[in-house]
Write an enzyme that holds these catalytic residues in place. Structure first.
Site, PDB file in Angstrom:
ATOM      1  N   HIS A  25       0.843  -1.195   0.000  1.00 42.46           N
ATOM      2  CA  HIS A  25       0.000   0.000   0.000  1.00 42.46           C
ATOM      3  C   HIS A  25       0.871   1.236   0.000  1.00 42.46           C
ATOM      4  CE1 HIS A  25       0.434   1.479   4.238  1.00 42.46           C
ATOM      5  NE2 HIS A  25       0.833   0.246   4.428  1.00 42.46           N
ATOM      6  N   CYS A  26       0.283   2.337  -0.460  1.00 45.15           N
ATOM      7  CA  CYS A  26       0.963   3.632  -0.397  1.00 45.15           C
ATOM      8  C   CYS A  26       0.175   4.511   0.562  1.00 45.15           C
ATOM      9  CB  CYS A  26       1.085   4.251  -1.790  1.00 45.15           C
ATOM     10  SG  CYS A  26      -0.496   4.589  -2.567  1.00 45.15           S
ATOM     11  N   VAL A  27       0.239   5.808   0.404  1.00 40.30           N
ATOM     12  CA  VAL A  27      -0.420   6.718   1.337  1.00 40.30           C
ATOM     13  C   VAL A  27      -1.939   6.588   1.279  1.00 40.30           C
ATOM     14  CG1 VAL A  27      -0.751   9.145   1.955  1.00 40.30           C
ATOM     15  CG2 VAL A  27       1.489   8.344   1.220  1.00 40.30           C
ATOM     16  N   THR A  28      -2.472   6.311   0.097  1.00 39.96           N
ATOM     17  CA  THR A  28      -3.936   6.305  -0.057  1.00 39.96           C
ATOM     18  C   THR A  28      -4.507   5.010  -0.622  1.00 39.96           C
ATOM     19  OG1 THR A  28      -3.764   7.249  -2.289  1.00 39.96           O
ATOM     20  CG2 THR A  28      -3.968   8.801  -0.448  1.00 39.96           C
ATOM     21  N   ARG A  29      -3.671   4.180  -1.254  1.00 34.64           N
ATOM     22  CA  ARG A  29      -4.213   3.059  -2.024  1.00 34.64           C
ATOM     23  C   ARG A  29      -3.703   1.696  -1.562  1.00 34.64           C
ATOM     24  NH1 ARG A  29      -2.120   5.507  -7.538  1.00 34.64           N
ATOM     25  NH2 ARG A  29      -0.974   6.798  -6.073  1.00 34.64           N
TER      26      ARG A  29
END
Length: 476
Positions: A25-29
């Site tokens: 995952h990244c910051v939002t996804r």
């Protein structure tokens, strides 16, 4: 919120557990790597908390937004028994299954983002300290003749102390070489050594060398080659290119030396060959790359004036969609190293907040108490702290390109405003409201005004456009 149920619905919508080969995952996804590109987009979009779904760079990406995505990922790991992924594993997962030129290009740009992600907190921290120092050194503040530091011993000492403890920005090539070597699979300690070579105090200053200010420069005569004894202060691209070579060469030489001798010879040979490559090839090449990219940015912002800054700001979020925006961080780091200022950060700020403005515009156009309103406002909030993906994918591109285009126009106008008032930052990695902390204090008020302009423009455009032609997704 029932995270176990959310995970179950994700697995079902993604084609079952057997179709999921990896997750990160990244910051939002939430990012899922699939065996086959088969998934139920509608089912995934209706999951509690999901703000958008799309397939990009070989991954199924579900937008949950900041904070929530961390909790969803933790539940996903727990339910499916997937271990937490380290940087090398994550890198492997994000490699495009598509080996086309486009896929390889996207992965190349993403590598730049990976290098700077771990460095941003330190860079931001140092930049904030320099921002505080600037308050003490700004002439005319609080109605004084001169600065606080000019008038008071305590202010001068605090400014001096802050300058010392924010020294990380002076050694940025060291951190970049460390992070890049780690990202490319090499020994990060070798990266530190390479970084220290880049800024060694016994070498001549590269800025002065490139500007022709040095009357004499000593050369090394190595193997018949004349190598200038010049450092690479601010050498972001030389650091990245040399680290890539060093990581690959370390693996190459390790396979060709008997195992009992690797402990002795691999470090020495790797450092020697990589250092030669730095001074002979990648240092000069990095200078060319930096000069080329810098020339484009310089032309748009400096030479093309207000129009160029507007175009620059307008293009940033379209680049986010294509994934080719990752190299911008490298340009910002280069600007910061060379000049102490970063004029791209304000452009980033208006480009992101304008996407929030478009999402807010769609909120005003949607029916009261509708799910679209909930998604719109929840997608707007992350843009205030510098995250635009929920607004882009969950609202502004969901039913029509009109909201996205209105935001691009807002970004352009906001960027023009930032240029007119010469708004610059002392670091990078923060935009929106947190970005205020790293903006050059004398122009802080214009940073705020520029962001408000970028926020308001798309709202006005959407309201007017909807009145005459109608916006898809409004009033539903």
């Amino acid at each position: 919120m029932d995270y176990k149920k959310i995970v179950e619905e994700i697995v079902t919508g993604a084609g079952g557990k057997d179709n999921i080969t990896g997750a990160t995952h990244c910051v939002t996804r939430l990012r899922l790597t699939l065996n086959e590109e088969t998934f139920d987009k509608e089912k995934l979009e209706n999951i509690d908390g999901a703000k958008g779904v799309f397939f990009n760079k070989g991954q199924l990406q579900i937008v949950f937004g900041t904070g929530l995505v961390d909790r969803v990922y933790e539940a996903f790991v727990k339910e499916l028994g997937i271990g937490d992924l380290g940087s090398e594993q994550t890198s492997a997962l994000t490699t495009p299954t598509d080996k086309s030129f486009k896929g390889q290009t996207q992965e190349f740009f993403k590598a730049f983002s990976d290098i700077f992600v771990t460095l941003i907190p330190a860079i931001v921290g140092c930049a904030m300290l320099l921002g505080i120092r600037a308050i003490f050194n700004t002439t005319g503040i609080f109605g004084l003749e001169g600065s606080l530091a000019d008038n008071y011993r305590w202010a001068k000492d605090i400014a001096s102390f802050l300058n010392i403890i924010a020294t990380g920005l002076n050694f940025l090539p060291v951190f970049v070489a460390y992070s890049a070597t780690k990202r490319f699979g090499g020994n990060p300690v070798f990266g530190i050594i390479l970084g220290l070579i880049l800024i060694h105090p016994d070498l001549a200053n590269r800025f002065e060398y490139m500007q022709g200010k040095l009357q004499t420069v000593n050369n090394w005569d190595l193997f018949g080659l004349e190598i200038p004894q010049v450092a690479f202060q601010g050498g972001i691209f030389p650091a990245i290119l040399s680290s890539l070579f060093m990581a690959k060469f370390e693996k190459f030489i390790t396979k060709r030396i008997p195992q009992m001798l690797t402990f002795i010879f691999v470090p020495a040979i790797t450092i020697l060959v990589s250092s030669l490559a730095l001074f002979l090839v990648f240092g000069p090449l990095g200078d060319i790359v930096a000069a080329g990219i810098g020339s484009v940015a310089n032309f748009l912002y400096m030479k093309a004036g207000v129009l160029g800054a507007a175009i620059f700001a307008a293009l940033l979020q379209p680049l986010v969609i294509t994934g080719t925006h990752h190299m911008i961080g490298s340009i910002e780091a280069q600007l910061l190293s060379e000049t102490g200022f970063n004029y791209i950060q304000p452009l980033w700020a208006v480009s992101i907040i304008s996407q929030g403005g478009a999402a807010l515009g769609m909120f005003f156009l949607a029916k009261k108490k509708s799910k679209r309103r909930e998604i719109a406002v929840s997608s707007f909030i992350p843009t205030l702290v510098g995250v635009s993906e929920p607004a882009i994918f969950a609202v502004n591109l969901k039913d029509s390109i009109v909201p996205f285009i209105s935001a691009v126009i807002g970004a352009g106008i906001g960027g023009a405003y930032m240029k007119i008032f010469d708004v610059k930052a002392l670091g990078f990695g923060l935009t929106g409201i947190p970005g205020i902390t790293i903006v050059n204090p004398p122009v802080m008020i214009h940073y705020v005004i520029g962001c408000l302009v970028a926020l308001a423009v798309p709202i006005v455009i959407l309201v007017v456009y909807n009145k005459f032609k109608g916006v898809a997704g409004a009033e539903v």
